[in-house]
Design a protein around this motif. Structure first.
Motif, PDB file in Angstrom:
ATOM      1  N   LEU A  82      20.518 114.505  17.954  1.00 44.09           N
ATOM      2  CA  LEU A  82      19.123 114.860  17.686  1.00 44.09           C
ATOM      3  C   LEU A  82      18.612 114.107  16.458  1.00 44.09           C
ATOM      4  O   LEU A  82      17.521 113.538  16.489  1.00 44.09           O
ATOM      5  CB  LEU A  82      18.971 116.366  17.476  1.00 44.09           C
ATOM      6  CG  LEU A  82      17.577 116.830  17.063  1.00 44.09           C
ATOM      7  CD1 LEU A  82      16.528 116.486  18.120  1.00 44.09           C
ATOM      8  CD2 LEU A  82      17.579 118.325  16.767  1.00 44.09           C
ATOM      9  N   ASP A  83      19.398 114.096  15.395  1.00 46.09           N
ATOM     10  CA  ASP A  83      18.992 113.381  14.179  1.00 46.09           C
ATOM     11  C   ASP A  83      18.716 111.900  14.473  1.00 46.09           C
ATOM     12  O   ASP A  83      17.735 111.339  13.986  1.00 46.09           O
ATOM     13  CB  ASP A  83      20.069 113.507  13.099  1.00 46.09           C
ATOM     14  CG  ASP A  83      20.152 114.910  12.520  1.00 46.09           C
ATOM     15  OD1 ASP A  83      19.197 115.695  12.683  1.00 46.09           O
ATOM     16  OD2 ASP A  83      21.195 115.218  11.900  1.00 46.09           O
ATOM     17  N   ALA A  84      19.569 111.288  15.287  1.00 46.74           N
ATOM     18  CA  ALA A  84      19.388 109.872  15.629  1.00 46.74           C
ATOM     19  C   ALA A  84      18.105 109.657  16.426  1.00 46.74           C
ATOM     20  O   ALA A  84      17.365 108.697  16.186  1.00 46.74           O
ATOM     21  CB  ALA A  84      20.600 109.360  16.406  1.00 46.74           C
ATOM     22  N   GLU A  85      17.828 110.550  17.377  1.00 47.29           N
ATOM     23  CA  GLU A  85      16.604 110.433  18.172  1.00 47.29           C
ATOM     24  C   GLU A  85      15.361 110.636  17.303  1.00 47.29           C
ATOM     25  O   GLU A  85      14.366 109.917  17.445  1.00 47.29           O
ATOM     26  CB  GLU A  85      16.609 111.427  19.335  1.00 47.29           C
ATOM     27  CG  GLU A  85      17.538 111.052  20.453  1.00 47.29           C
ATOM     28  CD  GLU A  85      17.196 109.691  21.066  1.00 47.29           C
ATOM     29  OE1 GLU A  85      16.015 109.441  21.367  1.00 47.29           O
ATOM     30  OE2 GLU A  85      18.129 108.885  21.231  1.00 47.29           O
ATOM     31  N   LEU A  86      15.421 111.614  16.410  1.00 44.49           N
ATOM     32  CA  LEU A  86      14.287 111.853  15.512  1.00 44.49           C
ATOM     33  C   LEU A  86      14.067 110.657  14.588  1.00 44.49           C
ATOM     34  O   LEU A  86      12.925 110.272  14.316  1.00 44.49           O
ATOM     35  CB  LEU A  86      14.501 113.137  14.713  1.00 44.49           C
ATOM     36  CG  LEU A  86      14.427 114.434  15.520  1.00 44.49           C
ATOM     37  CD1 LEU A  86      14.844 115.623  14.665  1.00 44.49           C
ATOM     38  CD2 LEU A  86      13.038 114.639  16.096  1.00 44.49           C
TER      39      LEU A  86
END
Length: 190
Positions: free
Chosen positions: A39-43
């Motif tokens: 999720l952090d990478a996508e954000l």
């Protein structure tokens, strides 16, 4: 990505790489621990910096304080204003300080920081204390009430000082701006 009016308008003004969004990504409690880095990478790809809030913080900061104190106050629903929300106020302050710290951490020289709405009313002053040279704008997306109404807020001085941390404070109407000016004069002598 949000399809709302504000994000759409701001994206049309600049290249997406020039914008960073800092905010709460919503309830992520159902994610497995291994999913959080994904999720952090996508954000990050979206230029978004998440501020994760616990269920207790969401309840106290957002539901109980933000929607139980300034929101009804600004809409003249005085019988709904929770003037006894002292513990929730402390969480509201803590969450605002976390948002400010994240903004300062990601600030680059020349950036313009825009803070939006009553949920983050203390953020401009917190940023100003950490980064005196920052350019800060704040926009209130709800009415600003008359001074006599705002004065019932036990935390009125800190909220006003929070907003005054911005270089520019925006309102929907000239009447709301006038209410703000009258309030800061009456409450703070500014």
């Amino acid at each position: 990505p949000s399809a709302g009016g504000l994000p759409s308008a701001l994206r049309s003004l600049q290249k997406p790489s020039d914008l960073r969004w800092i905010g709460w990504p919503g309830d992520v409690s159902r994610l497995a621990p291994a999913e959080q880095p994904l999720l952090d990478a996508e954000l990050e790809k979206l230029g978004t910096v998440p501020i994760y809030l616990s269920a207790s913080e969401v309840s106290r900061y957002y539901d109980r304080f933000s929607n139980g104190v300034p929101c009804p106050l600004c809409h003249y629903l005085l019988d709904r204003v929770r003037v006894d929300a002292h513990r929730d106020w402390l969480v509201y302050r803590e969450v605002n300080a976390r948002f400010a710290a994240a903004l300062v951490e990601h600030h680059r020289p020349g950036d313009l920081i825009w803070v939006h709405d009553y949920q983050l009313a203390l953020v401009p002053a917190f940023i100003r204390a950490l980064r005196p040279d920052a350019r800060i704008g704040f926009f209130l997306h709800i009415p600003f009430p008359a001074a006599d109404v705002f004065r019932i807020l036990p935390w009125r001085e800190e909220v006003l000082r929070g907003l005054l941390g911005a270089d520019l404070v925006g309102f929907h109407t000239a009447a709301y701006a006038e209410h703000f000016q009258t309030t800061i004069a009456a409450v703070l002598g500014v």
